[in-house]
Design a protein around this motif. Structure first.
Motif, PDB file in Angstrom:
ATOM      1  N   GLY A 259      -9.638 -15.950  -2.378  1.00 42.66           N
ATOM      2  CA  GLY A 259     -10.572 -15.136  -2.867  1.00 42.66           C
ATOM      3  C   GLY A 259      -9.758 -13.716  -3.596  1.00 42.66           C
ATOM      4  N   ALA A 260      -9.115 -13.165  -2.619  1.00 37.87           N
ATOM      5  CA  ALA A 260      -8.314 -11.778  -2.883  1.00 37.87           C
ATOM      6  C   ALA A 260      -7.338 -12.214  -4.120  1.00 37.87           C
ATOM      7  CB  ALA A 260      -7.560 -11.595  -1.547  1.00 37.87           C
ATOM      8  N   VAL A 261      -6.635 -13.228  -4.081  1.00 35.43           N
ATOM      9  CA  VAL A 261      -5.630 -13.481  -5.069  1.00 35.43           C
ATOM     10  C   VAL A 261      -6.336 -13.707  -6.227  1.00 35.43           C
ATOM     11  CG1 VAL A 261      -3.866 -15.232  -5.783  1.00 35.43           C
ATOM     12  CG2 VAL A 261      -3.789 -14.471  -3.264  1.00 35.43           C
ATOM     13  N   TYR A 262      -7.414 -14.365  -6.292  1.00 31.01           N
ATOM     14  CA  TYR A 262      -7.908 -14.912  -7.775  1.00 31.01           C
ATOM     15  C   TYR A 262      -8.732 -13.796  -8.123  1.00 31.01           C
ATOM     16  CZ  TYR A 262      -6.129 -19.573  -7.906  1.00 31.01           C
ATOM     17  OH  TYR A 262      -5.186 -20.594  -8.348  1.00 31.01           O
ATOM     18  N   THR A 263      -9.126 -12.937  -7.287  1.00 27.80           N
ATOM     19  CA  THR A 263      -9.760 -11.620  -7.754  1.00 27.80           C
ATOM     20  C   THR A 263      -8.957 -10.973  -8.888  1.00 27.80           C
ATOM     21  OG1 THR A 263     -11.450 -11.234  -5.873  1.00 27.80           O
ATOM     22  CG2 THR A 263     -10.807  -9.229  -7.278  1.00 27.80           C
ATOM     23  N   ARG A 264      -7.477 -10.809  -8.380  1.00 26.40           N
ATOM     24  CA  ARG A 264      -6.482 -10.088  -9.130  1.00 26.40           C
ATOM     25  C   ARG A 264      -6.155 -10.755 -10.117  1.00 26.40           C
ATOM     26  NH1 ARG A 264      -3.045  -6.192  -5.211  1.00 26.40           N
ATOM     27  NH2 ARG A 264      -1.392  -6.955  -6.204  1.00 26.40           N
ATOM     28  N   LYS A 265      -5.922 -12.007 -10.262  1.00 24.67           N
ATOM     29  CA  LYS A 265      -5.570 -12.967 -11.409  1.00 24.67           C
ATOM     30  C   LYS A 265      -6.600 -12.850 -12.337  1.00 24.67           C
ATOM     31  CE  LYS A 265      -3.371 -17.007  -9.041  1.00 24.67           C
ATOM     32  NZ  LYS A 265      -2.099 -16.865 -10.193  1.00 24.67           N
ATOM     33  N   LEU A 266      -7.815 -12.661 -12.062  1.00 24.70           N
ATOM     34  CA  LEU A 266      -9.095 -12.476 -13.021  1.00 24.70           C
ATOM     35  C   LEU A 266      -8.860 -11.267 -13.834  1.00 24.70           C
ATOM     36  CD1 LEU A 266     -11.630 -13.860 -14.015  1.00 24.70           C
ATOM     37  CD2 LEU A 266     -12.921 -12.521 -12.119  1.00 24.70           C
ATOM     38  N   ALA A 267      -8.510 -10.243 -13.184  1.00 23.41           N
ATOM     39  CA  ALA A 267      -7.999  -9.084 -13.737  1.00 23.41           C
ATOM     40  C   ALA A 267      -6.916  -9.183 -14.676  1.00 23.41           C
ATOM     41  CB  ALA A 267      -8.093  -7.788 -12.909  1.00 23.41           C
ATOM     42  N   LYS A 268      -5.894  -9.645 -14.024  1.00 22.46           N
ATOM     43  CA  LYS A 268      -4.552  -9.658 -15.006  1.00 22.46           C
ATOM     44  C   LYS A 268      -4.649 -10.818 -15.993  1.00 22.46           C
ATOM     45  CE  LYS A 268      -1.702  -7.906 -11.141  1.00 22.46           C
ATOM     46  NZ  LYS A 268      -0.540  -8.283 -10.166  1.00 22.46           N
ATOM     47  N   LYS A 312      -8.624  -2.138  -1.551  1.00 18.43           N
ATOM     48  CA  LYS A 312      -8.557  -3.292  -0.882  1.00 18.43           C
ATOM     49  C   LYS A 312      -7.887  -4.601  -1.720  1.00 18.43           C
ATOM     50  CE  LYS A 312     -11.774  -4.451   2.357  1.00 18.43           C
ATOM     51  NZ  LYS A 312     -13.058  -4.726   2.888  1.00 18.43           N
ATOM     52  N   MET A 313      -8.652  -5.450  -2.376  1.00 22.69           N
ATOM     53  CA  MET A 313      -8.014  -6.484  -2.991  1.00 22.69           C
ATOM     54  C   MET A 313      -6.988  -5.835  -4.196  1.00 22.69           C
ATOM     55  SD  MET A 313     -11.023  -7.434  -1.970  1.00 22.69           S
ATOM     56  CE  MET A 313     -11.298  -8.239  -0.310  1.00 22.69           C
ATOM     57  N   TYR A 314      -7.230  -4.865  -4.686  1.00 20.42           N
ATOM     58  CA  TYR A 314      -6.477  -4.272  -5.865  1.00 20.42           C
ATOM     59  C   TYR A 314      -5.261  -3.232  -5.243  1.00 20.42           C
ATOM     60  CZ  TYR A 314      -9.742  -6.238  -8.977  1.00 20.42           C
ATOM     61  OH  TYR A 314     -10.602  -7.127  -9.739  1.00 20.42           O
ATOM     62  N   ASN A 315      -5.140  -3.200  -4.070  1.00 22.73           N
ATOM     63  CA  ASN A 315      -4.153  -2.431  -3.545  1.00 22.73           C
ATOM     64  C   ASN A 315      -2.873  -3.306  -2.841  1.00 22.73           C
ATOM     65  OD1 ASN A 315      -3.166  -1.121  -0.821  1.00 22.73           O
ATOM     66  ND2 ASN A 315      -3.897   0.831  -2.329  1.00 22.73           N
ATOM     67  N   ASP A 316      -1.865  -3.216  -3.249  1.00 21.59           N
ATOM     68  CA  ASP A 316      -0.854  -4.018  -2.756  1.00 21.59           C
ATOM     69  C   ASP A 316      -0.526  -3.806  -1.236  1.00 21.59           C
ATOM     70  OD1 ASP A 316      -0.370  -5.007  -5.468  1.00 21.59           O
ATOM     71  OD2 ASP A 316       1.265  -3.900  -5.713  1.00 21.59           O
ATOM     72  N   ASP A 317      -0.540  -2.775  -0.683  1.00 25.10           N
ATOM     73  CA  ASP A 317      -0.267  -2.357   0.786  1.00 25.10           C
ATOM     74  C   ASP A 317      -1.451  -3.129   1.505  1.00 25.10           C
ATOM     75  OD1 ASP A 317       1.997  -0.696   0.254  1.00 25.10           O
ATOM     76  OD2 ASP A 317       0.814   1.020   0.340  1.00 25.10           O
ATOM     77  N   TRP A 318      -2.696  -3.048   1.180  1.00 22.63           N
ATOM     78  CA  TRP A 318      -3.656  -3.860   1.763  1.00 22.63           C
ATOM     79  C   TRP A 318      -3.310  -5.128   1.728  1.00 22.63           C
ATOM     80  CZ3 TRP A 318      -7.524  -7.542   1.034  1.00 22.63           C
ATOM     81  CH2 TRP A 318      -8.545  -7.635   1.713  1.00 22.63           C
ATOM     82  N   MET A 319      -3.004  -5.793   0.552  1.00 22.74           N
ATOM     83  CA  MET A 319      -2.835  -7.192   0.420  1.00 22.74           C
ATOM     84  C   MET A 319      -1.545  -7.730   1.289  1.00 22.74           C
ATOM     85  SD  MET A 319      -5.037  -8.810  -1.817  1.00 22.74           S
ATOM     86  CE  MET A 319      -4.153 -10.132  -2.732  1.00 22.74           C
ATOM     87  N   ARG A 320      -0.440  -6.886   1.153  1.00 22.19           N
ATOM     88  CA  ARG A 320       0.542  -7.275   1.955  1.00 22.19           C
ATOM     89  C   ARG A 320       0.424  -6.981   3.379  1.00 22.19           C
ATOM     90  NH1 ARG A 320       3.248  -3.318  -0.053  1.00 22.19           N
ATOM     91  NH2 ARG A 320       4.340  -4.523  -1.830  1.00 22.19           N
ATOM     92  N   GLU A 321      -0.412  -6.485   4.105  1.00 20.27           N
ATOM     93  CA  GLU A 321      -0.563  -6.287   5.442  1.00 20.27           C
ATOM     94  C   GLU A 321      -1.205  -7.579   5.933  1.00 20.27           C
ATOM     95  OE1 GLU A 321      -3.059  -3.009   6.019  1.00 20.27           O
ATOM     96  OE2 GLU A 321      -1.354  -1.398   5.706  1.00 20.27           O
TER      97      GLU A 321
END
Length: 453
Positions: A259-268, A312-321
């Protein structure tokens, strides 16, 4: 002159946008109903106004009253806009897993925000369900919205969103896909579309930790299905009355990571800046692709805006953690980025076992490398100390050299996760990473698991 009398008159008539790159593997026309164009930036604006107007008509909400609702944030925003225009106070009860942005936005539009713990049972007096109901009984001249069971929720989408989708697709829609939370969106739209054409398939997107999919397939409410999850806006640990399972053809579950990965894919990849549930919906579409053919018209609804998830989903540190940046953490140094500047905790051969135990406790760690003047010569693990203690109660006063295992293997900072995982086993609970200049760090089984989730 053309203008709206107030902000509420701008709700609805949101665009239908063709998806391209992110659904390139789907052999159908995929159109997104982008509900972020509503003034409160979500689909919930529609039902928020409907809920209030119906309550006014029934005499449940009186002038100067206080609206009280448990919300994941978006319904609260819709209610806030209506409350401002109509002159009501609003108390939003929200769970602590929701993004800080959602809470800040609700406060910015004048709402009082009460935050409750997520990881409690619905019946627990601390849950946001229970707190909402309690506040409604304690607050004079108040009205409890109860979007989960209030039929006006689904009715709003039956009267508005469903007809819009039908008209925008000229009745050619064959499948409708949407995340399911309170159930109002899928039930209202699904009911309208099936009345227009019973052949239309309605698919719900669920998340792991939620009860919808299994209940739909078996009729069993399985409490073993319920556990905490990160995804916002979809899934439930209850069965809201607004979920009309009879209009839903099926569910597919999407993981928190996907869900998080594809949220970012949708934007990019599409330039559509949407929230967490939109990413889950896109991943769900891909999981359902075998159900679509080249002549189909698939409509997916995107509930809310990405601005509510920038921390959250658009923050690299949050995703990395959380191990959600799948392209990262592929080598040793990636696994220790969050603590690379912290010192490595060690213990010397002549120190007592009690010293190692205390360092484990203070630093919340389970393994410690052992050193002497020549470098790394051994290791201790909390599991070993636990077992040794029951054989010898005086173990804490013995020197480390009498209980230590062999030293942890040492790997380069560029060593792959695959190779590291092979080095960690029952006999060896960690590896050391050589960072150069006599600097080392430790990688444990937990670090590897976190990277591969």
């Amino acid at each position: 002159m053309k203008y709206s009398k107030n902000i509420l008159e701008t709700i609805g008539n949101t665009p239908l946008v063709k998806l391209n790159k992110v659904v390139k593997d789907i052999d159908a026309l995929v159109l997104a109903k982008v509900e972020t164009f509503n003034p409160g930036n979500s689909a919930k604006d529609r039902m928020a106004v409907k809920l209030i107007e119906d309550a006014e008509a029934k005499g449940l909400l009186k002038p100067g009253g206080t609206i009280i609702e448990g919300t994941s944030g978006n319904t609260g925003m819709g209610l806030a806009l209506a409350a401002i225009v109509k002159g009501y106070k609003l108390i939003c009860v929200i769970s602590d897993k929701q993004s800080k942005e959602k809470m800040d936005i609700l406060r910015a539009v004048g709402s009082e925000v009460v935050v409750c713990p997520t990881n409690v049972e619905p019946e627990d007096p601390r849950s946001y369900y229970s707190v909402s109901k309690r506040l409604a009984t304690e607050t004079p001249n108040s009205w409890y919205v109860n979007q989960y069971d209030n039929p006006s929720n689904a009715l709003a989408h039956y009267e508005q969103t469903g007809p819009e989708i039908w008209e925008q697709t000229e009745g050619k829609i064959t499948h409708f896909v949407v995340g399911v939370g309170t159930g109002g969106t899928i039930s209202g739209i699904g009911k309208y579309l099936k009345e227009k054409n019973p052949a239309i398939k309605i698919w719900g997107i669920d998340t792991y930790g939620s009860v919808f999919k299994k209940y739909h397939e078996t009729g069993i409410f399985d409490e073993n299905e319920i556990y905490p999850y990160i995804t916002e806006g979809i899934g439930e640990d209850i069965l809201p009355k607004n979920v009309d399972f009879s209009v839903i053809n099926g569910f597919t579950k999407v993981t928190d990571k996907d869900g998080a990965v594809y949220t970012r894919k949708l934007a990019k990849e599409e330039g559509i800046f949407c929230g967490n549930s939109a990413g889950s919906a896109v991943k769900g579409l891909l999981q359902l692709k075998k159900h679509f053919s080249k002549d189909d018209v698939v409509v997916v609804l995107f509930h809310d805006h990405g601005s509510r998830y920038v921390g959250k989903m658009y923050n690299d540190d949050w995703m990395r953690e959380r191990g959600f940046l799948e392209e990262e953490k592929m080598i040793a140094i990636d696994l220790i980025q969050d603590r690379i500047n912290s010192p490595l905790i060690t213990v010397k051969t002549e120190e007592l076992v009690s010293h190692a135990i205390e360092r484990m406790r203070l630093n919340n760690i389970s393994q410690i490398p052992v050193t002497d003047v020549n470098g790394f010569v051994g290791s201790v693990d909390e599991g070993d100390l636990f077992r040794l203690y029951f054989d010898d109660k005086d173990i804490a006063n013995k020197p480390i050299k009498e209980v230590m295992r062999a030293a942890f293997p040492i790997v380069k900072s560029t060593t792959s996760i695959d190779k590291i995982s092979k080095l960690i086993n029952r006999e060896n609970s960690a590896v050391l990473v050589d960072l150069g200049n006599d600097k080392f760090h430790i990688i444990t089984k937990h670090d590897v698991i976190r990277a591969i989730q």
